[in-house]
Design a protein around this motif. Structure first.
Motif, short mmCIF file in Angstrom:
data_model
loop_
_atom_site.label_atom_id
_atom_site.label_comp_id
_atom_site.label_asym_id
_atom_site.label_seq_id
_atom_site.Cartn_x
_atom_site.Cartn_y
_atom_site.Cartn_z
N VAL A 75 72.40 19.34 39.00
CA VAL A 75 71.55 20.52 39.23
C VAL A 75 70.28 20.07 39.95
CG1 VAL A 75 70.24 22.38 38.14
CG2 VAL A 75 72.47 21.69 37.20
N ALA A 76 70.03 20.68 41.10
CA ALA A 76 68.90 20.27 41.93
C ALA A 76 67.57 20.72 41.31
CB ALA A 76 69.04 20.85 43.33
N LEU A 133 57.77 25.69 52.53
CA LEU A 133 58.86 25.71 51.55
C LEU A 133 59.88 24.65 51.97
CD1 LEU A 133 59.66 29.47 50.78
CD2 LEU A 133 58.71 27.78 49.22
N PHE A 134 60.14 23.71 51.04
CA PHE A 134 61.16 22.69 51.26
C PHE A 134 62.28 22.89 50.24
CE2 PHE A 134 57.29 20.77 52.92
CZ PHE A 134 57.71 20.27 54.14
N GLN A 135 63.52 22.64 50.67
CA GLN A 135 64.69 22.81 49.79
C GLN A 135 65.39 21.48 49.56
OE1 GLN A 135 67.32 26.42 49.96
NE2 GLN A 135 68.76 24.96 50.84
N TRP A 136 65.67 21.20 48.28
CA TRP A 136 66.43 20.01 47.88
C TRP A 136 67.82 20.48 47.50
CZ3 TRP A 136 67.24 15.24 48.45
CH2 TRP A 136 67.75 14.39 47.47
N PHE A 147 59.14 15.31 45.58
CA PHE A 147 59.69 14.64 44.40
C PHE A 147 60.89 15.43 43.87
CE2 PHE A 147 55.19 13.48 44.52
CZ PHE A 147 55.24 12.11 44.36
N GLY A 148 62.08 15.17 44.42
CA GLY A 148 63.29 15.78 43.89
C GLY A 148 63.89 14.91 42.79
N ASN A 149 64.88 15.47 42.08
CA ASN A 149 65.54 14.68 41.02
C ASN A 149 66.64 13.80 41.61
OD1 ASN A 149 67.03 17.12 41.58
ND2 ASN A 149 68.26 16.74 39.77
N ASP A 169 67.32 23.89 45.12
CA ASP A 169 66.03 24.28 44.54
C ASP A 169 64.96 24.12 45.62
OD1 ASP A 169 64.36 25.19 42.43
OD2 ASP A 169 63.72 23.14 42.02
N THR A 170 63.95 25.00 45.59
CA THR A 170 62.88 24.94 46.58
C THR A 170 61.55 24.62 45.92
OG1 THR A 170 62.51 27.33 46.43
CG2 THR A 170 64.00 26.56 48.14
N VAL A 171 60.68 23.99 46.68
CA VAL A 171 59.32 23.69 46.22
C VAL A 171 58.36 24.22 47.27
CG1 VAL A 171 59.29 21.40 47.30
CG2 VAL A 171 57.77 21.89 45.38
N GLN A 172 57.26 24.79 46.78
CA GLN A 172 56.22 25.34 47.68
C GLN A 172 55.05 24.37 47.75
OE1 GLN A 172 54.80 29.69 47.97
NE2 GLN A 172 53.24 28.75 46.70
N ILE A 173 54.67 24.04 48.96
CA ILE A 173 53.53 23.15 49.20
C ILE A 173 52.49 23.94 49.98
CG2 ILE A 173 52.77 20.93 50.09
CD1 ILE A 173 54.97 20.58 48.06
N ILE A 174 51.32 24.12 49.38
CA ILE A 174 50.22 24.82 50.05
C ILE A 174 49.18 23.79 50.49
CG2 ILE A 174 48.39 26.54 49.83
CD1 ILE A 174 50.08 27.91 47.68
#
Length: 309
Positions: free
Chosen positions: A123-124, A182-185, A141-143, A197-202
């Motif tokens: 699971v991402a 927005l980056f997607q792992w 930092f993804g898993n 899964d996505t992470v938001q970087i501001i």
């Protein structure tokens, strides 16, 4: 003997001699058709299953049997003689099974089928959202991908930065500018549905450098105008720092605002411009209020023949 077809024949051989009883013996001839050409069916690539159904062809001439050639374990072939048998107890890995059709003394025909079973991907988890001040470099930092392989992709953002190691859970991203990214792992494994899964970087830009304006020296004024610079990035706020009393700042969040209720003394006001998580920029201005002087030369005098008074 010619002209024979498939089936079972019996022939007798008889020997006679005069009036003696003839002696007879029989022989059986069995003619088999060639074995049906075996077809084990198309290779199968499956996700997260523990049983499958085979798709061999029907043995029109002869009988068929399934055997396992290789695989990560030994599952159970429930009906080995059936071309559509179920096989249970399978795990992730690559299996090979053979479908063999035999008819009597005729040569057997065989065909192989490969079954590939994939586990579900991990699971991402793309990590927690980040809010960073004015940087050109960030770290994602993804898993770890315990099952499958992962890749980072840009979903959206103000530009197209460089993901240095897209296949690594932890990677540096360069050429970052202020804005929302927005980056997607994504973790994939074979034919299984990918986990994403996505992470938001501001990225917040530094605020405009604050300028509270020139110091002021006033006479007997009860109000004045503060003249801070207008922020192009961020928002500003006037704060009373010190003075002989507490005057009223009419519009604290306006670069130009009136201050009322001043009395004689020295005041310090601070103009601060902030923007998100970035350190604010501040500048002070000094306002000095002087009291109006009052002159008193004393009472008038009438003197006689005095040269001094």
């Amino acid at each position: 003997i010619t002209g024979m077809t498939t089936g079972v024949y019996q022939f007798s051989w008889t020997i006679s001699n005069g009036v003696c009883v003839s002696m007879t013996d029989t022989v059986q001839i069995t003619i088999y058709d060639p074995s049906t050409i075996a077809n084990a069916g198309a290779d199968q690539i499956l996700c997260n299953v523990n049983s499958i159904t085979m798709s061999g062809n029907t043995a029109v001439n002869g009988t068929g049997i399934w055997t396992q050639i290789s695989g990560p374990n030994i599952p159970a072939i429930t009906a080995p003689a059936s071309e559509t048998t179920t096989i249970i107890g399978m795990v992730a890995g690559v299996y090979e099974f053979r479908w063999t059709i035999t008819n009597g003394v005729c040569s057997s025909t065989t065909d192989m089928v490969q079954i590939t079973i994939y586990d579900l991907p991990s699971v991402a988890n793309a990590g927690i959202d980040q809010n960073i001040c004015d940087t050109s470099l960030i770290t994602l930092f993804g898993n770890d991908t315990l099952v499958g392989t992962g890749v980072w992709t840009l979903v959206s953002g103000p530009n197209s930065p460089l993901i240095n190691f897209p296949g690594s859970p932890v990677t540096i991203v360069t050429n970052i500018v202020p804005g929302v990214y927005l980056f997607q792992w994504t973790i994939s494994n074979g034919v299984c549905a990918s986990s994403m899964d996505t992470v938001q970087i501001i990225i917040t830009p530094n605020p405009t450098t604050a300028n509270a304006g020139s110091d002021q020296r006033l006479c007997s004024d009860t109000s004045t105008i503060l003249n801070g610079n207008i922020p192009t990035i961020g928002t500003g706020l006037w704060i009373f720092i010190s003075g002989p009393n507490t005057p009223v700042i009419t519009y604290p969040d306006s670069a130009q605002t009136t201050v009322r209720g001043l009395i004689s003394g020295v005041y310090i006001f601070r103009w601060t411009i902030g923007n998100g998580v970035c350190s604010p920029s501040s500048n002070d201005v000094m306002i000095t209020i002087y009291s109006l002087p009052i002159a008193d030369a004393g009472p008038d005098q009438n003197l006689c023949n005095n040269i001094t008074s």
